[in-house]
Design a protein around this motif. Sequence first.
Motif, PDB file in Angstrom:
ATOM      1  N   GLN A 220       0.767  -1.021   0.121  1.00  0.00           N
ATOM      2  CA  GLN A 220      -0.125   0.189   0.041  1.00  0.00           C
ATOM      3  C   GLN A 220       0.788   1.270   0.144  1.00  0.00           C
ATOM      4  O   GLN A 220       0.432   2.292  -0.616  1.00  0.00           O
ATOM      5  N   GLU A 221       2.072   1.259   0.674  1.00  0.00           N
ATOM      6  CA  GLU A 221       2.754   2.281   0.522  1.00  0.00           C
ATOM      7  C   GLU A 221       3.284   2.744  -0.619  1.00  0.00           C
ATOM      8  O   GLU A 221       3.563   3.747  -1.015  1.00  0.00           O
TER       9      GLU A 221
ATOM     10  N   ASN B 156       0.378   4.240  -2.457  1.00  0.00           N
ATOM     11  CA  ASN B 156       0.422   5.526  -2.021  1.00  0.00           C
ATOM     12  C   ASN B 156       1.303   6.786  -2.425  1.00  0.00           C
ATOM     13  O   ASN B 156       1.203   7.785  -2.885  1.00  0.00           O
TER      14      ASN B 156
ATOM     15  N   ASP C 262       0.796   9.746  -4.942  1.00  0.00           N
ATOM     16  CA  ASP C 262       1.471  11.138  -4.684  1.00  0.00           C
ATOM     17  C   ASP C 262       2.336  11.814  -5.847  1.00  0.00           C
ATOM     18  O   ASP C 262       1.981  12.973  -6.221  1.00  0.00           O
TER      19      ASP C 262
ATOM     20  N   HIS D 224      -5.110   9.912  -6.856  1.00  0.00           N
ATOM     21  CA  HIS D 224      -5.584   9.514  -5.629  1.00  0.00           C
ATOM     22  C   HIS D 224      -6.751   8.721  -5.671  1.00  0.00           C
ATOM     23  O   HIS D 224      -7.475   8.872  -5.006  1.00  0.00           O
TER      24      HIS D 224
ATOM     25  N   VAL E 106      -6.241   3.983  -3.017  1.00  0.00           N
ATOM     26  CA  VAL E 106      -5.663   4.653  -1.635  1.00  0.00           C
ATOM     27  C   VAL E 106      -6.503   4.533  -0.678  1.00  0.00           C
ATOM     28  O   VAL E 106      -6.073   5.208   0.466  1.00  0.00           O
ATOM     29  N   ASP E 107      -7.385   4.142  -0.820  1.00  0.00           N
ATOM     30  CA  ASP E 107      -8.440   3.925   0.369  1.00  0.00           C
ATOM     31  C   ASP E 107      -8.791   2.575   0.501  1.00  0.00           C
ATOM     32  O   ASP E 107      -9.852   1.879   0.167  1.00  0.00           O
TER      33      ASP E 107
END
Length: 153
Positions: free
Chosen positions: A31-32, A35, A39, A44, A49-50
């Motif tokens: 997930q990092e 994300n 960015d 997004h 990202v959720d």
Amino acid sequence: MSDTRVFADLAEFEAAVGQHLGTGEWHTITQEQVNLFADATGDHQWIHVDPERAAQGPFGAPIAHGYLTLSLIPMLGAAIYRVEGLSMGVNYGVNKVRFPQPVTVGSRVRANAELAQVTDAQTGKQAVVRWTIKIDGEDKPACVAETVVLLVP
């Protein structure tokens, strides 16, 4: 574990046209990573990202951006092959890209490479490599792409 195929020079690499170059190592999509890519690109969308909302969505989990999967080719490919004696390799473009299967966060992916073509270029050779990025446990690949790279001695 894969063994990196090492070509002594561009001539030896060119002689491998039509050959399977190898299969790379598994890489887990985090997930990092998703994300950070969001960015960097400004994309997004919640499916990326959720994690809570994505778990209820069509894929059952957040998914990597297709272009994130594509952008992993240099990293995934580094374990597959290398050409010695180059001053640099420059991405020249992509002939064709498809994303047949989404990559959910936590999935493992790895690449297969085939050398499709090598042609003369003004400063070296231009190579077309066919990549298939597989997802562990899935029949359909995550990404199928033909990349073009300029290899300069």
